[in-house]
Design a protein around this motif. Structure first.
Motif, PDB file in Angstrom:
ATOM      1  N   THR A   1       2.579  -8.659  -2.503  1.00  0.00           N
ATOM      2  CA  THR A   1       2.478  -7.580  -1.527  1.00  0.00           C
ATOM      3  C   THR A   1       1.736  -8.041  -0.267  1.00  0.00           C
ATOM      4  O   THR A   1       0.595  -8.498  -0.361  1.00  0.00           O
ATOM      5  CB  THR A   1       1.742  -6.377  -2.132  1.00  0.00           C
ATOM      6  N   PRO A   2       2.351  -7.957   0.913  1.00  0.00           N
ATOM      7  CA  PRO A   2       1.647  -8.319   2.143  1.00  0.00           C
ATOM      8  C   PRO A   2       0.472  -7.377   2.400  1.00  0.00           C
ATOM      9  O   PRO A   2       0.519  -6.193   2.049  1.00  0.00           O
ATOM     10  CB  PRO A   2       2.726  -8.149   3.232  1.00  0.00           C
ATOM     11  N   ARG A   3      -0.572  -7.908   3.021  1.00  0.00           N
ATOM     12  CA  ARG A   3      -1.751  -7.091   3.290  1.00  0.00           C
ATOM     13  C   ARG A   3      -1.393  -5.880   4.151  1.00  0.00           C
ATOM     14  O   ARG A   3      -1.896  -4.776   3.917  1.00  0.00           O
ATOM     15  CB  ARG A   3      -2.816  -7.931   3.983  1.00  0.00           C
ATOM     16  N   ALA A   4      -0.528  -6.073   5.153  1.00  0.00           N
ATOM     17  CA  ALA A   4      -0.168  -4.964   6.034  1.00  0.00           C
ATOM     18  C   ALA A   4       0.508  -3.832   5.270  1.00  0.00           C
ATOM     19  O   ALA A   4       0.311  -2.656   5.589  1.00  0.00           O
ATOM     20  CB  ALA A   4       0.745  -5.461   7.155  1.00  0.00           C
ATOM     21  N   VAL A   5       1.302  -4.157   4.260  1.00  0.00           N
ATOM     22  CA  VAL A   5       1.959  -3.132   3.452  1.00  0.00           C
ATOM     23  C   VAL A   5       0.933  -2.422   2.577  1.00  0.00           C
ATOM     24  O   VAL A   5       0.953  -1.193   2.433  1.00  0.00           O
ATOM     25  CB  VAL A   5       3.074  -3.759   2.583  1.00  0.00           C
ATOM     26  N   ALA A   6       0.007  -3.199   2.002  1.00  0.00           N
ATOM     27  CA  ALA A   6      -1.020  -2.605   1.136  1.00  0.00           C
ATOM     28  C   ALA A   6      -1.921  -1.650   1.917  1.00  0.00           C
ATOM     29  O   ALA A   6      -2.389  -0.643   1.377  1.00  0.00           O
ATOM     30  CB  ALA A   6      -1.853  -3.701   0.486  1.00  0.00           C
ATOM     31  N   GLU A   7      -2.164  -1.936   3.191  1.00  0.00           N
ATOM     32  CA  GLU A   7      -3.065  -1.127   4.002  1.00  0.00           C
ATOM     33  C   GLU A   7      -2.374   0.071   4.638  1.00  0.00           C
ATOM     34  O   GLU A   7      -3.013   0.871   5.318  1.00  0.00           O
ATOM     35  CB  GLU A   7      -3.694  -1.992   5.101  1.00  0.00           C
ATOM     36  N   ARG A   8      -1.078   0.190   4.403  1.00  0.00           N
ATOM     37  CA  ARG A   8      -0.317   1.262   5.040  1.00  0.00           C
ATOM     38  C   ARG A   8      -0.629   2.626   4.442  1.00  0.00           C
ATOM     39  O   ARG A   8      -0.376   3.660   5.034  1.00  0.00           O
ATOM     40  CB  ARG A   8       1.175   0.948   4.900  1.00  0.00           C
ATOM     41  N   GLY A   9      -1.203   2.643   3.275  1.00  0.00           N
ATOM     42  CA  GLY A   9      -1.533   3.900   2.617  1.00  0.00           C
ATOM     43  C   GLY A   9      -0.620   4.162   1.438  1.00  0.00           C
ATOM     44  O   GLY A   9       0.221   3.336   1.073  1.00  0.00           O
ATOM     45  N   GLY A  10      -0.761   5.331   0.836  1.00  0.00           N
ATOM     46  CA  GLY A  10       0.032   5.681  -0.326  1.00  0.00           C
ATOM     47  C   GLY A  10      -0.739   5.421  -1.603  1.00  0.00           C
ATOM     48  O   GLY A  10      -1.880   4.949  -1.585  1.00  0.00           O
ATOM     49  N   PRO A  11      -0.123   5.731  -2.747  1.00  0.00           N
ATOM     50  CA  PRO A  11      -0.805   5.531  -4.030  1.00  0.00           C
ATOM     51  C   PRO A  11      -1.207   4.077  -4.241  1.00  0.00           C
ATOM     52  O   PRO A  11      -0.421   3.161  -3.971  1.00  0.00           O
ATOM     53  CB  PRO A  11       0.239   5.976  -5.061  1.00  0.00           C
ATOM     54  N   VAL A  12      -2.456   3.850  -4.703  1.00  0.00           N
ATOM     55  CA  VAL A  12      -2.925   2.493  -4.972  1.00  0.00           C
ATOM     56  C   VAL A  12      -2.661   2.176  -6.437  1.00  0.00           C
ATOM     57  O   VAL A  12      -3.189   2.824  -7.335  1.00  0.00           O
ATOM     58  CB  VAL A  12      -4.432   2.357  -4.662  1.00  0.00           C
ATOM     59  N   ARG A  13      -1.824   1.174  -6.669  1.00  0.00           N
ATOM     60  CA  ARG A  13      -1.479   0.736  -8.013  1.00  0.00           C
ATOM     61  C   ARG A  13      -1.699  -0.772  -8.088  1.00  0.00           C
ATOM     62  O   ARG A  13      -1.764  -1.448  -7.053  1.00  0.00           O
ATOM     63  CB  ARG A  13      -0.038   1.106  -8.350  1.00  0.00           C
ATOM     64  N   PRO A  14      -1.793  -1.313  -9.299  1.00  0.00           N
ATOM     65  CA  PRO A  14      -2.035  -2.766  -9.396  1.00  0.00           C
ATOM     66  C   PRO A  14      -1.022  -3.598  -8.616  1.00  0.00           C
ATOM     67  O   PRO A  14      -1.394  -4.599  -7.982  1.00  0.00           O
ATOM     68  CB  PRO A  14      -1.930  -3.024 -10.905  1.00  0.00           C
ATOM     69  N   HIS A  15       0.252  -3.201  -8.617  1.00  0.00           N
ATOM     70  CA  HIS A  15       1.261  -4.021  -7.941  1.00  0.00           C
ATOM     71  C   HIS A  15       1.278  -3.823  -6.425  1.00  0.00           C
ATOM     72  O   HIS A  15       1.951  -4.568  -5.717  1.00  0.00           O
ATOM     73  CB  HIS A  15       2.654  -3.734  -8.516  1.00  0.00           C
ATOM     74  N   THR A  16       0.550  -2.813  -5.895  1.00  0.00           N
ATOM     75  CA  THR A  16       0.544  -2.592  -4.446  1.00  0.00           C
ATOM     76  C   THR A  16      -0.671  -3.202  -3.760  1.00  0.00           C
ATOM     77  O   THR A  16      -0.812  -3.079  -2.539  1.00  0.00           O
ATOM     78  CB  THR A  16       0.586  -1.081  -4.134  1.00  0.00           C
TER      79      THR A  16
END
Length: 288
Positions: free
Chosen positions: A166-181
């Motif tokens: 997962t790219p950092r920019a995608v992870a920081e976009r918001g939404g549910p936080v899950r292990p794969h995100t």
């Protein structure tokens, strides 16, 4: 006939200066640094402007604190609207904090915070933030955040799906936080090759591949382990479970094609300032 409406947008020069200086384009470094090695200061948070009247009414700001925050005629303060999960501010500051002072100075604009944090990033020292939290003044020691590109160093093409951590920019976009995100985790895909099994049977990007048949796929290595174990060998159909950014799951049955669409790994070698440019290697992975 009514005139056409035109909209102009741009990036402020102070923002570009902060980004370009570490790359060596403004005389900071000679010769210019490779993009894979450059490090630039960053804030692991987002701000909203909050009027002093609302800060006093809803956040318990005193008259003395309001007077200390008033600057250049501005009657507003900064409110922390979002903290990047896993960033330098996570656990030190909290969403909803009202910023009073950073490094002993009153700040009313995000750019002022950026400049103060950049100044202290060179020494690596913690910066003192004074904030209002639950109507109480709190002091927090925060390390400046310096970021470099998390440019792709490893890709896996599986059934025509192009995947990476997962790219950092995608992870920081918001939404549910899950292990794969989380940054660097999971199997994030953003492109599907036309004519591939994934394209033929209607898989759509972007998303995460979270399961193949009964096996979870937490990473590239995790999927390769499943492939090398032989559990997918000879299978006419594979049940692939994907998940979008909102946590919605989709299950598709995909038909493997080892001849035209083998599993291919692309890996980029390490980069250095004085060494040769990094090279990519290609490896095909077969079942069993």
């Amino acid at each position: 006939r009514p005139a056409k409406k035109h909209y102009l947008a741009g990036i402020p020069m102070p923002v570009l200066v902060v980004l370009l200086r570490p790359l060596g384009f403004l005389g900071g470094t000679s010769p210019p640094t490779s993009l894979h090695l450059a490090r630039v200061p960053a804030l692991d948070c987002e701000f909203e402007e909050l009027s002093l009247a609302k800060a006093r009414r809803y956040h318990g700001m005193s008259l003395e604190q309001a007077a200390g925050c008033s600057k250049d005629g501005r009657r507003s303060v900064l409110l922390l609207s979002r903290i990047t999960t896993g960033g330098a501010f996570d656990g030190r500051l909290a969403e909803g904090d009202v910023v009073l002072r950073v490094a002993g100075k009153a700040v009313t604009r995000p750019q002022e915070v950026e400049r103060l944090m950049e100044k202290h990033s060179r020494s690596g020292e913690e910066v003192c933030w004074r904030v209002l939290r639950s109507k109480k003044e709190v002091e927090a020691q925060v390390l400046p955040s310096v970021r470099s590109t998390d440019g792709t160093s490893r890709l896996l093409v599986f059934l025509g799906i192009v995947m990476r951590g997962t790219p950092r920019a995608v992870a920081e976009r918001g939404g549910p936080v899950r292990p794969h995100t989380r940054p660097g985790e999971g199997l994030y895909f953003w492109h599907i090759f036309p004519g591939s099994p994934a394209d033929t049977f209607g898989l759509t990007a972007p998303g995460w591949l979270v399961q193949v048949d009964e096996d979870d796929t937490p990473s590239i290595d995790g999927l390769l382990e499943i492939i090398h174990s032989g559990r997918l060998k000879g299978r006419e159909w594979l049940r692939c479970c994907t998940m979008d950014a909102d946590g919605r799951q989709t299950v598709k049955a995909l038909q493997p094609d080892a001849i035209f669409w083998p599993t291919v790994e692309l890996a980029r070698g390490a980069a250095s300032d004085d060494g040769p440019k990094p090279r990519w290697s290609r490896t095909e992975h077969s079942d069993g």
